[in-house]
Design a protein around this motif. Structure first.
Motif, PDB file in Angstrom:
ATOM      1  N   ALA A  52      -8.195  -8.887 -15.123  1.00  0.00           N
ATOM      2  CA  ALA A  52      -6.864  -8.280 -15.191  1.00  0.00           C
ATOM      3  C   ALA A  52      -6.187  -8.137 -13.837  1.00  0.00           C
ATOM      4  N   LEU A  53      -6.902  -8.348 -12.744  1.00  0.00           N
ATOM      5  CA  LEU A  53      -6.333  -8.132 -11.416  1.00  0.00           C
ATOM      6  C   LEU A  53      -5.400  -9.266 -11.008  1.00  0.00           C
ATOM      7  N   PRO A  54      -4.382  -8.970 -10.199  1.00  0.00           N
ATOM      8  CA  PRO A  54      -3.567 -10.041  -9.611  1.00  0.00           C
ATOM      9  C   PRO A  54      -4.433 -10.964  -8.756  1.00  0.00           C
ATOM     10  N   ASP A  55      -3.994 -12.196  -8.573  1.00  0.00           N
ATOM     11  CA  ASP A  55      -4.802 -13.207  -7.891  1.00  0.00           C
ATOM     12  C   ASP A  55      -5.247 -12.794  -6.494  1.00  0.00           C
ATOM     13  N   GLY A  56      -4.399 -12.106  -5.749  1.00  0.00           N
ATOM     14  CA  GLY A  56      -4.734 -11.772  -4.377  1.00  0.00           C
ATOM     15  C   GLY A  56      -5.536 -10.502  -4.208  1.00  0.00           C
ATOM     16  N   THR A  57      -5.869  -9.847  -5.303  1.00  0.00           N
ATOM     17  CA  THR A  57      -6.554  -8.552  -5.239  1.00  0.00           C
ATOM     18  C   THR A  57      -8.041  -8.729  -5.503  1.00  0.00           C
ATOM     19  N   ALA A  58      -8.863  -8.233  -4.612  1.00  0.00           N
ATOM     20  CA  ALA A  58     -10.316  -8.331  -4.755  1.00  0.00           C
ATOM     21  C   ALA A  58     -10.847  -7.163  -5.583  1.00  0.00           C
TER      22      ALA A  58
END
Length: 349
Positions: A134-140
């Motif tokens: 569910a996280l945005p692509d740039g979020t770890a």
């Protein structure tokens, strides 16, 4: 030659790759200071039930990302899920915190069952998978566990403490039997973090919240050595997944911790001088920290001045902006928003 960016600032910083600005996240960024968290908490009721409810735990993990756009989410869980999964009785009492049935003998250690942990912890792995998807692509996504020493402190005392005298006495009087408990925790923690990585965690953090109560030789034996064992095993299996260690209260012993453990990033608490960290540690490891959480409660100029000092001192090397400890419940959400905006607008030289 530098490897290409992963597209995630946090992972790039941990690998000493260039980033346009410091990545940031905040310890306890999901928690009681957020009204949306309090709503979920009221619906679920028991704290352990929340930790073991994948849908609710994933929602709580994602709440601060939606609000503030941090560069990393950290799994919503608790460091005492490991003793619970090993079979030690655990409950959370209102106004009292965690209460465990104390383990202070070899028989108590022998009764722990590492074979049971993954069945008990399977909801946590599902939470990791849900959040990762569910996280945005740039979020770890950061998975985590308590370090063996800190978890052992609670297992032996049976509750929180400032000095953990029973644990320290056992470690001094009978290091062989106490060491057997640490060995169980090294094995269980390594397996737990490995399953989090396989479920989708991009990095993992070890919280050694009570490392500061130990003398130099005891710190080496009960904090450094177990952490080195966990990191070594994880690196063999998952060589591209960075590990962050947070030996809270370790002071100058942090240099030995960094040199011996093989961690990729080290968390520093509020008491650590950032200039010392930059000079002593940053050439070999990414620094993570270390704004005073009470500065975020205060907000305004006090918060901004401290944050700019940290940014100015540490941004020329591998660095992740964070707090020196977790966000406290009385923190105004708008102060977290202002701090997030300040960091987002910072540009590295």
């Amino acid at each position: 030659m530098n490897k290409p960016s992963t597209g995630k600032r946090l992972i790039d910083a941990l690998a000493h790759r260039p980033v346009d600005r410091p990545p940031f996240w905040f310890m306890r960024q999901a928690g009681r200071y957020l009204p949306e968290y309090r709503k979920i908490r009221a619906q679920v009721g028991d704290f352990l039930e929340l930790c073991y409810s994948p849908e609710a735990a994933a929602e709580v993990t994602l709440q601060p990302i939606r609000r503030y756009g941090m560069d990393a989410a950290i799994l919503f869980a608790d460091i005492l899920l490991i003793p619970d999964a090993l079979g030690q009785k655990l409950e959370y009492r209102e106004g009292e915190g965690p209460v465990l049935e104390p383990i202070r003998t070899g028989a108590g250690v022998a009764a722990l069952d590492p074979a049971t942990i993954h069945e008990r912890l399977s909801p946590v792995y599902e939470t990791v998978s849900r959040v990762a998807g569910a996280l945005p692509d740039g979020t770890a996504l950061i998975g985590f566990a308590g370090s063996p020493w800190t978890v052992a402190c609670y297992m032996v005392e049976g509750h929180g403490s400032k000095e953990f005298q029973e644990t320290r006495l056992w470690a001094l009087r009978d290091p062989q039997v106490f060491g057997a408990l640490i060995d169980v925790l090294v094995e269980a923690t390594t397996a737990y973090l490995g399953h989090q990585i396989e479920a989708g965690a991009h990095a993992v953090q070890l919280f050694d919240s009570w490392s500061g109560v130990l003398s130099e030789d005891q710190f080496a034996r009960w904090c450094v050595a177990p952490t080195q064992a966990i990191v070594s095993q994880l690196k063999q299996r998952y060589p591209d997944v960075p590990v962050i260690g947070f030996p809270r209260g370790a002071g100058s012993k942090t240099a030995d911790y960094v040199a011996a453990t093989g961690i990729d990033g080290v968390g520093i608490d509020t008491s650590m001088p950032v200039g010392w960290a930059a000079r002593t540690l940053q050439s070999t490891v990414a620094i993570q920290g270390n704004l005073d959480p009470l500065a975020v409660v205060t907000g305004g100029k006090a918060m901004e001045d401290q944050a700019r000092h940290i940014l100015g001192t540490l941004s020329n090397g591998p660095f992740i902006f964070n707090l020196g400890h977790g966000i406290v419940p009385q923190t105004p959400p708008e102060h977290v928003a202002a701090l997030s905006e300040l960091i987002r607008n910072w540009r590295n030289a």
